[in-house]
Design a protein around this motif. Structure first.
Motif, PDB file in Angstrom:
ATOM      1  N   TYR A 142      -4.182  -4.069  10.852  1.00  0.00           N
ATOM      2  CA  TYR A 142      -3.241  -5.064  11.353  1.00  0.00           C
ATOM      3  C   TYR A 142      -2.040  -5.152  10.412  1.00  0.00           C
ATOM      4  CZ  TYR A 142      -7.293  -6.485  14.079  1.00  0.00           C
ATOM      5  OH  TYR A 142      -8.381  -6.486  14.905  1.00  0.00           O
ATOM      6  N   CYS A 143      -0.853  -5.181  10.998  1.00  0.00           N
ATOM      7  CA  CYS A 143       0.374  -5.344  10.232  1.00  0.00           C
ATOM      8  C   CYS A 143       0.759  -6.820  10.258  1.00  0.00           C
ATOM      9  CB  CYS A 143       1.490  -4.487  10.838  1.00  0.00           C
ATOM     10  SG  CYS A 143       3.080  -4.699  10.042  1.00  0.00           S
ATOM     11  N   PHE A 144       0.921  -7.415   9.078  1.00  0.00           N
ATOM     12  CA  PHE A 144       1.253  -8.837   9.015  1.00  0.00           C
ATOM     13  C   PHE A 144       2.724  -9.069   9.357  1.00  0.00           C
ATOM     14  CE2 PHE A 144       2.799 -12.573   6.746  1.00  0.00           C
ATOM     15  CZ  PHE A 144       1.914 -13.544   7.170  1.00  0.00           C
ATOM     16  N   MET A 145       2.967  -9.830  10.404  1.00  0.00           N
ATOM     17  CA  MET A 145       4.285 -10.285  10.840  1.00  0.00           C
ATOM     18  C   MET A 145       5.331  -9.167  10.787  1.00  0.00           C
ATOM     19  SD  MET A 145       6.303 -13.761   9.764  1.00  0.00           S
ATOM     20  CE  MET A 145       4.818 -14.735  10.012  1.00  0.00           C
ATOM     21  N   ARG A 146       5.225  -8.261  11.747  1.00  0.00           N
ATOM     22  CA  ARG A 146       6.124  -7.098  11.796  1.00  0.00           C
ATOM     23  C   ARG A 146       7.578  -7.541  11.916  1.00  0.00           C
ATOM     24  NH1 ARG A 146       4.669  -2.074  12.572  1.00  0.00           N
ATOM     25  NH2 ARG A 146       2.628  -2.692  13.382  1.00  0.00           N
ATOM     26  N   VAL A 147       8.452  -6.879  11.200  1.00  0.00           N
ATOM     27  CA  VAL A 147       9.884  -7.180  11.211  1.00  0.00           C
ATOM     28  C   VAL A 147      10.623  -6.063  11.942  1.00  0.00           C
ATOM     29  CG1 VAL A 147      11.940  -7.566   9.808  1.00  0.00           C
ATOM     30  CG2 VAL A 147       9.722  -8.452   9.044  1.00  0.00           C
ATOM     31  N   ARG A 148      11.229  -6.397  13.070  1.00  0.00           N
ATOM     32  CA  ARG A 148      11.930  -5.386  13.863  1.00  0.00           C
ATOM     33  C   ARG A 148      13.447  -5.427  13.645  1.00  0.00           C
ATOM     34  NH1 ARG A 148       8.208  -3.176  17.114  1.00  0.00           N
ATOM     35  NH2 ARG A 148       6.383  -4.412  17.718  1.00  0.00           N
ATOM     36  N   ILE A 181       0.872  -1.174   0.000  1.00  0.00           N
ATOM     37  CA  ILE A 181       0.000   0.000   0.000  1.00  0.00           C
ATOM     38  C   ILE A 181       0.907   1.221   0.000  1.00  0.00           C
ATOM     39  CG2 ILE A 181      -1.775   1.295   1.216  1.00  0.00           C
ATOM     40  CD1 ILE A 181      -2.702  -1.294   2.492  1.00  0.00           C
ATOM     41  N   VAL A 182       0.711   2.099  -0.965  1.00  0.00           N
ATOM     42  CA  VAL A 182       1.556   3.289  -1.093  1.00  0.00           C
ATOM     43  C   VAL A 182       0.722   4.531  -0.791  1.00  0.00           C
ATOM     44  CG1 VAL A 182       3.003   4.642  -2.663  1.00  0.00           C
ATOM     45  CG2 VAL A 182       3.006   2.144  -2.804  1.00  0.00           C
ATOM     46  N   ASP A 183       1.347   5.479  -0.114  1.00  0.00           N
ATOM     47  CA  ASP A 183       0.681   6.736   0.217  1.00  0.00           C
ATOM     48  C   ASP A 183       0.777   7.695  -0.972  1.00  0.00           C
ATOM     49  OD1 ASP A 183      -0.559   8.802   1.546  1.00  0.00           O
ATOM     50  OD2 ASP A 183       1.239   9.402   2.652  1.00  0.00           O
ATOM     51  N   TRP A 216       6.675  -1.267   3.650  1.00  0.00           N
ATOM     52  CA  TRP A 216       7.695  -0.758   4.561  1.00  0.00           C
ATOM     53  C   TRP A 216       7.695   0.771   4.637  1.00  0.00           C
ATOM     54  CZ3 TRP A 216      11.539  -4.818   5.779  1.00  0.00           C
ATOM     55  CH2 TRP A 216      12.324  -4.478   6.880  1.00  0.00           C
ATOM     56  N   ASP A 217       7.431   1.418   3.525  1.00  0.00           N
ATOM     57  CA  ASP A 217       7.498   2.886   3.478  1.00  0.00           C
ATOM     58  C   ASP A 217       6.158   3.555   3.782  1.00  0.00           C
ATOM     59  OD1 ASP A 217      10.195   2.814   2.755  1.00  0.00           O
ATOM     60  OD2 ASP A 217       9.704   2.584   0.625  1.00  0.00           O
ATOM     61  N   LEU A 218       5.161   2.781   4.164  1.00  0.00           N
ATOM     62  CA  LEU A 218       3.856   3.372   4.469  1.00  0.00           C
ATOM     63  C   LEU A 218       3.971   4.251   5.722  1.00  0.00           C
ATOM     64  CD1 LEU A 218       0.892   3.312   3.464  1.00  0.00           C
ATOM     65  CD2 LEU A 218       0.457   1.541   5.177  1.00  0.00           C
ATOM     66  N   PRO A 219       3.666   5.541   5.621  1.00  0.00           N
ATOM     67  CA  PRO A 219       3.836   6.444   6.772  1.00  0.00           C
ATOM     68  C   PRO A 219       2.953   6.050   7.954  1.00  0.00           C
ATOM     69  CG  PRO A 219       3.524   7.674   4.725  1.00  0.00           C
ATOM     70  CD  PRO A 219       3.190   6.246   4.415  1.00  0.00           C
ATOM     71  N   LYS A 220       3.437   6.345   9.136  1.00  0.00           N
ATOM     72  CA  LYS A 220       2.667   6.038  10.343  1.00  0.00           C
ATOM     73  C   LYS A 220       1.366   6.833  10.393  1.00  0.00           C
ATOM     74  CE  LYS A 220       6.588   4.692  13.241  1.00  0.00           C
ATOM     75  NZ  LYS A 220       7.361   4.977  14.497  1.00  0.00           N
ATOM     76  N   ASN A 221       1.394   8.059   9.888  1.00  0.00           N
ATOM     77  CA  ASN A 221       0.169   8.866   9.951  1.00  0.00           C
ATOM     78  C   ASN A 221      -0.915   8.332   9.016  1.00  0.00           C
ATOM     79  OD1 ASN A 221       1.193   9.618   7.468  1.00  0.00           O
ATOM     80  ND2 ASN A 221       1.450  11.773   7.978  1.00  0.00           N
ATOM     81  N   TYR A 222      -0.520   7.585   7.983  1.00  0.00           N
ATOM     82  CA  TYR A 222      -1.498   6.935   7.110  1.00  0.00           C
ATOM     83  C   TYR A 222      -2.270   5.895   7.913  1.00  0.00           C
ATOM     84  CZ  TYR A 222      -3.312   4.529   2.912  1.00  0.00           C
ATOM     85  OH  TYR A 222      -4.131   3.971   1.948  1.00  0.00           O
ATOM     86  N   VAL A 223      -1.523   5.077   8.651  1.00  0.00           N
ATOM     87  CA  VAL A 223      -2.147   4.031   9.464  1.00  0.00           C
ATOM     88  C   VAL A 223      -2.932   4.628  10.620  1.00  0.00           C
ATOM     89  CG1 VAL A 223      -1.692   2.017  10.922  1.00  0.00           C
ATOM     90  CG2 VAL A 223      -0.363   2.358   8.830  1.00  0.00           C
ATOM     91  N   SER A 224      -2.350   5.610  11.293  1.00  0.00           N
ATOM     92  CA  SER A 224      -3.011   6.197  12.463  1.00  0.00           C
ATOM     93  C   SER A 224      -4.316   6.905  12.085  1.00  0.00           C
ATOM     94  CB  SER A 224      -2.069   7.178  13.167  1.00  0.00           C
ATOM     95  OG  SER A 224      -1.726   8.250  12.310  1.00  0.00           O
ATOM     96  N   SER A 225      -4.368   7.522  10.905  1.00  0.00           N
ATOM     97  CA  SER A 225      -5.602   8.191  10.483  1.00  0.00           C
ATOM     98  C   SER A 225      -6.728   7.173  10.292  1.00  0.00           C
ATOM     99  CB  SER A 225      -5.365   8.965   9.193  1.00  0.00           C
ATOM    100  OG  SER A 225      -5.035   8.101   8.114  1.00  0.00           O
ATOM    101  N   LEU A 226      -6.395   5.989   9.806  1.00  0.00           N
ATOM    102  CA  LEU A 226      -7.389   4.923   9.659  1.00  0.00           C
ATOM    103  C   LEU A 226      -7.849   4.425  11.028  1.00  0.00           C
ATOM    104  CD1 LEU A 226      -5.693   2.925   6.770  1.00  0.00           C
ATOM    105  CD2 LEU A 226      -7.912   4.067   6.618  1.00  0.00           C
ATOM    106  N   GLU A 227      -6.886   4.209  11.916  1.00  0.00           N
ATOM    107  CA  GLU A 227      -7.212   3.696  13.252  1.00  0.00           C
ATOM    108  C   GLU A 227      -8.073   4.696  14.027  1.00  0.00           C
ATOM    109  OE1 GLU A 227      -3.336   0.855  14.128  1.00  0.00           O
ATOM    110  OE2 GLU A 227      -3.249   2.993  14.635  1.00  0.00           O
TER     111      GLU A 227
END
Length: 263
Positions: free
Chosen positions: A215-221, A164-166, A197-208
């Protein structure tokens, strides 16, 4: 007496130390063999071997904590086998009923019985009826249809995507999901952590913040020290109200509509 005890203790320590060293070397060799047999990328294989050799004892601990995908194995084995067993039982029932004319609502399907039997046996592809399929040949038509159907949603929207690209289409879909979630439609989204990987945090937070379950599938730290990078979710699926679905090879990004820029 004290000298005698010291000599005995020294000999025991030397003997114990030698045994521990031998056991450690055997453990290292065994672990290195396992890493090689896991068929990781050459870069990760070499990295883990160097960690084990250059960090005595600590390397083993680091590998046990970060080098093994225990969570992945647990999730995949439990859910995967349960779903596969259920699918196999459904396929077995359909195979037994293939000769029954009552099994079909459309008699034209009878001509396709050999193909249906092949798909059931080969890939557990279940038979369903009352479906209509439309094939899109380009990104523009695909996303125009997706946007139209998303706006019609009244009960739920489920999305699962690798990338998913912003960008323009990404933001347009995001805005519709936010609008629908605020209006009471149940919206759920799964995106892959590596693909997006490059999806901004504010993109996700605005949805939440709008009430979308994201949900993020199998996060890689620790990408350099984990095999989770290899086990990714490449699905591209949308289900709307349990009636309309989209699947195929297009991720959510403008490049699937306008193409990649020329170099």
């Amino acid at each position: 007496m004290d000298t005698c005890l010291f000599v005995i203790w020294s000999q025991l320590w030397e003997h114990t130390s030698s045994v521990v060293n031998v056991l450690y070397i055997i453990t290292i060799i065994f672990t290195v063999a396992l890493i090689i047999l896991e068929n990781r990328t050459p870069l990760k294989t070499i990295a883990w071997i160097l960690v084990l050799i250059l960090l005595p004892f600590a390397g083993i601990v680091i590998y046990l904590f970060f080098g093994q995908s225990y969570r992945k194995q647990k999730i995949f084995s439990r859910k995967g086998f349960k779903a596969l067993d259920y699918q196999r039982r459904l396929a077995a029932v359909q195979l037994k009923r293939l000769h029954e004319f009552s099994f079909y609502t459309n008699m034209d399907i009878h001509e396709k019985v050999p193909l249906i039997r092949l798909l059931l046996n080969n890939s557990l592809s279940l038979v369903s009826d009352d479906n209509e399929v439309e094939v899109f040949h380009n990104g523009k038509d695909t996303f125009n249809s997706i946007l139209t159907e998303l706006r019609k949603a009244t009960h739920h929207i489920h999305l699962e995507y690798y990338i998913i690209v912003d960008d323009q289409i990404g933001r347009e879909i995001r805005d519709i999901l936010i609008e629908k979630a605020r209006s009471g439609v149940k919206v759920r989204l799964i995106y892959d952590d590596v693909g997006s990987w490059d999806l901004p945090k504010n993109y996700v937070s605005s949805l939440e913040e709008a009430g979308v379950d994201v949900y993020c599938f199998m996060r890689v730290r620790f990408p350099w020290l984990t095999s989770k990078v290899n086990f990714r979710n490449h699905r591209k699926i949308i289900v709307i109200d349990g009636k309309v679905g989209f699947t195929g090879g297009l991720n959510i990004a403008d490049r699937y509509i306008v193409g990649l820029p020329e170099i």
